[in-house]
Design a protein around this motif. Structure first.
Motif, PDB file in Angstrom:
ATOM      1  N   ASP A  25      31.135 -57.856   2.883  1.00  0.00           N
ATOM      2  CA  ASP A  25      30.464 -57.032   1.882  1.00  0.00           C
ATOM      3  C   ASP A  25      31.462 -56.697   0.776  1.00  0.00           C
ATOM      4  O   ASP A  25      32.597 -56.307   1.058  1.00  0.00           O
ATOM      5  CB  ASP A  25      29.946 -55.735   2.507  1.00  0.00           C
ATOM      6  CG  ASP A  25      28.860 -55.982   3.528  1.00  0.00           C
ATOM      7  OD1 ASP A  25      27.694 -56.011   3.134  1.00  0.00           O
ATOM      8  OD2 ASP A  25      29.194 -56.156   4.723  1.00  0.00           O
ATOM      9  N   ASP A  27      32.036 -54.277  -2.614  1.00  0.00           N
ATOM     10  CA  ASP A  27      31.497 -53.118  -3.319  1.00  0.00           C
ATOM     11  C   ASP A  27      32.344 -52.792  -4.541  1.00  0.00           C
ATOM     12  O   ASP A  27      33.541 -53.088  -4.600  1.00  0.00           O
ATOM     13  CB  ASP A  27      31.389 -51.902  -2.392  1.00  0.00           C
ATOM     14  CG  ASP A  27      32.729 -51.314  -2.009  1.00  0.00           C
ATOM     15  OD1 ASP A  27      33.376 -50.703  -2.866  1.00  0.00           O
ATOM     16  OD2 ASP A  27      33.140 -51.464  -0.838  1.00  0.00           O
ATOM     17  N   ASP A  72      32.022 -55.794   8.975  1.00  0.00           N
ATOM     18  CA  ASP A  72      31.483 -54.447   9.113  1.00  0.00           C
ATOM     19  C   ASP A  72      32.486 -53.433   9.673  1.00  0.00           C
ATOM     20  O   ASP A  72      32.106 -52.333  10.057  1.00  0.00           O
ATOM     21  CB  ASP A  72      30.230 -54.450   9.991  1.00  0.00           C
ATOM     22  CG  ASP A  72      29.342 -53.245   9.697  1.00  0.00           C
ATOM     23  OD1 ASP A  72      29.265 -52.842   8.522  1.00  0.00           O
ATOM     24  OD2 ASP A  72      28.743 -52.697  10.646  1.00  0.00           O
ATOM     25  N   GLU A  75      38.290 -52.978   6.089  1.00  0.00           N
ATOM     26  CA  GLU A  75      38.061 -52.955   4.649  1.00  0.00           C
ATOM     27  C   GLU A  75      39.385 -52.955   3.879  1.00  0.00           C
ATOM     28  O   GLU A  75      40.289 -52.161   4.163  1.00  0.00           O
ATOM     29  CB  GLU A  75      37.254 -51.729   4.230  1.00  0.00           C
ATOM     30  CG  GLU A  75      36.940 -51.722   2.722  1.00  0.00           C
ATOM     31  CD  GLU A  75      36.091 -50.548   2.300  1.00  0.00           C
ATOM     32  OE1 GLU A  75      35.119 -50.747   1.550  1.00  0.00           O
ATOM     33  OE2 GLU A  75      36.403 -49.412   2.732  1.00  0.00           O
ATOM     34  N   THR A 125      24.668 -45.001   9.755  1.00  0.00           N
ATOM     35  CA  THR A 125      24.774 -44.680   8.334  1.00  0.00           C
ATOM     36  C   THR A 125      26.001 -43.831   8.002  1.00  0.00           C
ATOM     37  O   THR A 125      26.471 -43.835   6.868  1.00  0.00           O
ATOM     38  CB  THR A 125      23.519 -43.943   7.862  1.00  0.00           C
ATOM     39  OG1 THR A 125      23.332 -42.766   8.657  1.00  0.00           O
ATOM     40  CG2 THR A 125      22.293 -44.829   7.999  1.00  0.00           C
ATOM     41  N   ASP A 192      32.468 -42.493   5.782  1.00  0.00           N
ATOM     42  CA  ASP A 192      31.713 -43.390   4.914  1.00  0.00           C
ATOM     43  C   ASP A 192      30.233 -43.233   5.233  1.00  0.00           C
ATOM     44  O   ASP A 192      29.796 -43.548   6.344  1.00  0.00           O
ATOM     45  CB  ASP A 192      32.168 -44.838   5.128  1.00  0.00           C
ATOM     46  CG  ASP A 192      31.534 -45.800   4.125  1.00  0.00           C
ATOM     47  OD1 ASP A 192      30.416 -45.529   3.665  1.00  0.00           O
ATOM     48  OD2 ASP A 192      32.155 -46.826   3.805  1.00  0.00           O
ATOM     49  N   ARG A 194      26.507 -44.438   4.280  1.00  0.00           N
ATOM     50  CA  ARG A 194      25.827 -45.528   3.577  1.00  0.00           C
ATOM     51  C   ARG A 194      24.312 -45.383   3.691  1.00  0.00           C
ATOM     52  O   ARG A 194      23.769 -45.169   4.770  1.00  0.00           O
ATOM     53  CB  ARG A 194      26.242 -46.872   4.175  1.00  0.00           C
ATOM     54  CG  ARG A 194      27.180 -47.662   3.286  1.00  0.00           C
ATOM     55  CD  ARG A 194      27.425 -49.021   3.856  1.00  0.00           C
ATOM     56  NE  ARG A 194      28.330 -48.983   4.979  1.00  0.00           N
ATOM     57  CZ  ARG A 194      28.678 -50.055   5.691  1.00  0.00           C
ATOM     58  NH1 ARG A 194      28.173 -51.232   5.385  1.00  0.00           N
ATOM     59  NH2 ARG A 194      29.509 -49.950   6.684  1.00  0.00           N
ATOM     60  N   SER A 196      21.229 -47.749   2.301  1.00  0.00           N
ATOM     61  CA  SER A 196      20.904 -49.009   1.649  1.00  0.00           C
ATOM     62  C   SER A 196      22.184 -49.625   1.089  1.00  0.00           C
ATOM     63  O   SER A 196      23.146 -49.825   1.828  1.00  0.00           O
ATOM     64  CB  SER A 196      19.847 -48.776   0.560  1.00  0.00           C
ATOM     65  OG  SER A 196      19.452 -50.006  -0.014  1.00  0.00           O
ATOM     66  N   PHE A 197      22.258 -49.881  -0.217  1.00  0.00           N
ATOM     67  CA  PHE A 197      23.438 -50.499  -0.803  1.00  0.00           C
ATOM     68  C   PHE A 197      24.380 -49.462  -1.428  1.00  0.00           C
ATOM     69  O   PHE A 197      25.373 -49.810  -2.051  1.00  0.00           O
ATOM     70  CB  PHE A 197      23.028 -51.522  -1.874  1.00  0.00           C
ATOM     71  CG  PHE A 197      22.235 -50.939  -3.002  1.00  0.00           C
ATOM     72  CD1 PHE A 197      22.854 -50.395  -4.105  1.00  0.00           C
ATOM     73  CD2 PHE A 197      20.840 -50.929  -2.953  1.00  0.00           C
ATOM     74  CE1 PHE A 197      22.122 -49.852  -5.147  1.00  0.00           C
ATOM     75  CE2 PHE A 197      20.100 -50.400  -3.998  1.00  0.00           C
ATOM     76  CZ  PHE A 197      20.737 -49.852  -5.099  1.00  0.00           C
ATOM     77  N   SER A 199      27.114 -46.264  -1.140  1.00  0.00           N
ATOM     78  CA  SER A 199      28.103 -45.702  -0.224  1.00  0.00           C
ATOM     79  C   SER A 199      28.753 -44.481  -0.866  1.00  0.00           C
ATOM     80  O   SER A 199      29.130 -44.510  -2.033  1.00  0.00           O
ATOM     81  CB  SER A 199      29.179 -46.746   0.110  1.00  0.00           C
ATOM     82  OG  SER A 199      30.221 -46.151   0.874  1.00  0.00           O
ATOM     83  N   ARG A 201      31.934 -41.708  -0.005  1.00  0.00           N
ATOM     84  CA  ARG A 201      33.102 -41.607   0.870  1.00  0.00           C
ATOM     85  C   ARG A 201      33.940 -40.367   0.549  1.00  0.00           C
ATOM     86  O   ARG A 201      34.819 -40.432  -0.303  1.00  0.00           O
ATOM     87  CB  ARG A 201      33.993 -42.842   0.701  1.00  0.00           C
ATOM     88  CG  ARG A 201      33.358 -44.157   1.065  1.00  0.00           C
ATOM     89  CD  ARG A 201      34.176 -45.306   0.488  1.00  0.00           C
ATOM     90  NE  ARG A 201      35.569 -45.289   0.889  1.00  0.00           N
ATOM     91  CZ  ARG A 201      36.063 -46.039   1.877  1.00  0.00           C
ATOM     92  NH1 ARG A 201      35.282 -46.844   2.549  1.00  0.00           N
ATOM     93  NH2 ARG A 201      37.341 -45.975   2.171  1.00  0.00           N
ATOM     94  N   ARG A 242      27.104 -51.759  -3.127  1.00  0.00           N
ATOM     95  CA  ARG A 242      27.433 -53.015  -2.446  1.00  0.00           C
ATOM     96  C   ARG A 242      26.420 -54.081  -2.850  1.00  0.00           C
ATOM     97  O   ARG A 242      25.479 -54.362  -2.111  1.00  0.00           O
ATOM     98  CB  ARG A 242      27.443 -52.815  -0.939  1.00  0.00           C
ATOM     99  CG  ARG A 242      28.412 -51.752  -0.457  1.00  0.00           C
ATOM    100  CD  ARG A 242      28.336 -51.569   1.046  1.00  0.00           C
ATOM    101  NE  ARG A 242      29.193 -50.491   1.500  1.00  0.00           N
ATOM    102  CZ  ARG A 242      30.443 -50.646   1.926  1.00  0.00           C
ATOM    103  NH1 ARG A 242      30.953 -51.853   1.947  1.00  0.00           N
ATOM    104  NH2 ARG A 242      31.156 -49.613   2.319  1.00  0.00           N
TER     105      ARG A 242
END
Length: 252
Positions: A25, A27, A72, A75, A125, A192, A194, A196-197, A199, A201, A242
């Protein structure tokens, strides 16, 4: 600046390699925060009549970020962060005996380039994460406004006249790129969230600075003054989207 290009190339090369094996992913977002102290700045001084420096607390930071999430959990995140600083300076020589005195105010900003590696635990999430990283360069820019007062003696034709003073002002801009000196080593942790798309933090980041005190290795700098603390604690919130996701056939 070449190190920024190399690291960025490495991250995207790693991303390209991971596409063939894992889910990835990507972002893009912004981040803003506040810290307890600015980036350490070493300013010149002398042993006999040390100048009197003071700084103002301008705690807020703002910048952009790009992140790559592998499988997932892992990062890699690269940020470009801007913060401001203000420094006041006053000469330490005895006036009017010294013949002059000056005061100055420097307003500037710092660009920092943190590279972070974090691990997200669990699923769902809302997920906690932790990790660390490095800020491998800083770019300083600003303007110094100075006021200088000089003692002027009487003209030889009339030595009985009293001494006078003349005050002048000046403005000077500066730009400095510091590569690996000073350098921050980050420890970071947060949550974090989230949907949907999107995020969000919230994060705490601790950054002790190293290689910031040249007084230990440079005899010509042993009387310099260091402003701001070498231990930086920041609370920040990042918001990102993302828009890109890649999956290999094995991971689908």
């Amino acid at each position: 600046m070449s190190k920024i290009v190399l690291v960025t190339t490495f991250v995207f090369a790693l991303c390209g390699s991971a596409v063939a094996q894992l889910s990835v992913d990507v972002d893009f977002g912004i981040r803003g925060g506040a810290f307890n102290s600015g980036t350490p700045i070493e300013v010149p001084n002398n042993q006999y009549f040390p100048e009197r420096y003071s700084d103002e607390k301008l705690p807020f930071t703002f910048g952009a970020a790009v992140g790559v999430l592998f499988n997932d959990h892992w990062e890699a995140r690269f940020e470009v962060v801007r913060s401001r600083f203000r420094i006041h300076d006053q000469s330490g020589t005895p006036f009017p005996t010294s013949g002059y005195r000056y005061t100055s105010t420097t307003d500037g900003h710092v660009w920092q380039y943190p590279l972070l590696l974090t691990y997200l635990t669990g699923k769902g999430t809302v997920r906690p994460f932790g990790g660390g990283g490095i800020s491998f360069a800083s770019a300083f820019r600003g303007t110094t406004r100075a006021q200088t007062t000089r003692v002027v003696g009487p003209i030889p034709a009339n030595p009985n006249l009293p001494f006078d003073t003349i005050t002048t002002t000046s403005t000077q801009s500066f730009k400095l790129y510091s590569n690996m000196n000073p350098m921050a080593l980050y420890i970071t942790g947060g949550v974090d969230g989230r949907v949907s798309f999107l995020s969000i933090r919230p994060e705490f980041r601790y950054g002790p600075w190293v290689n910031w005190d040249m007084r230990r290795s440079n005899i010509n700098a042993q009387h310099d003054t260091v402003l701001f603390s070498p231990n930086q604690l920041e609370f920040l919130i990042g918001i990102s989207v993302r828009p890109l996701r890649f999956k290999s056939r094995q991971s689908q």
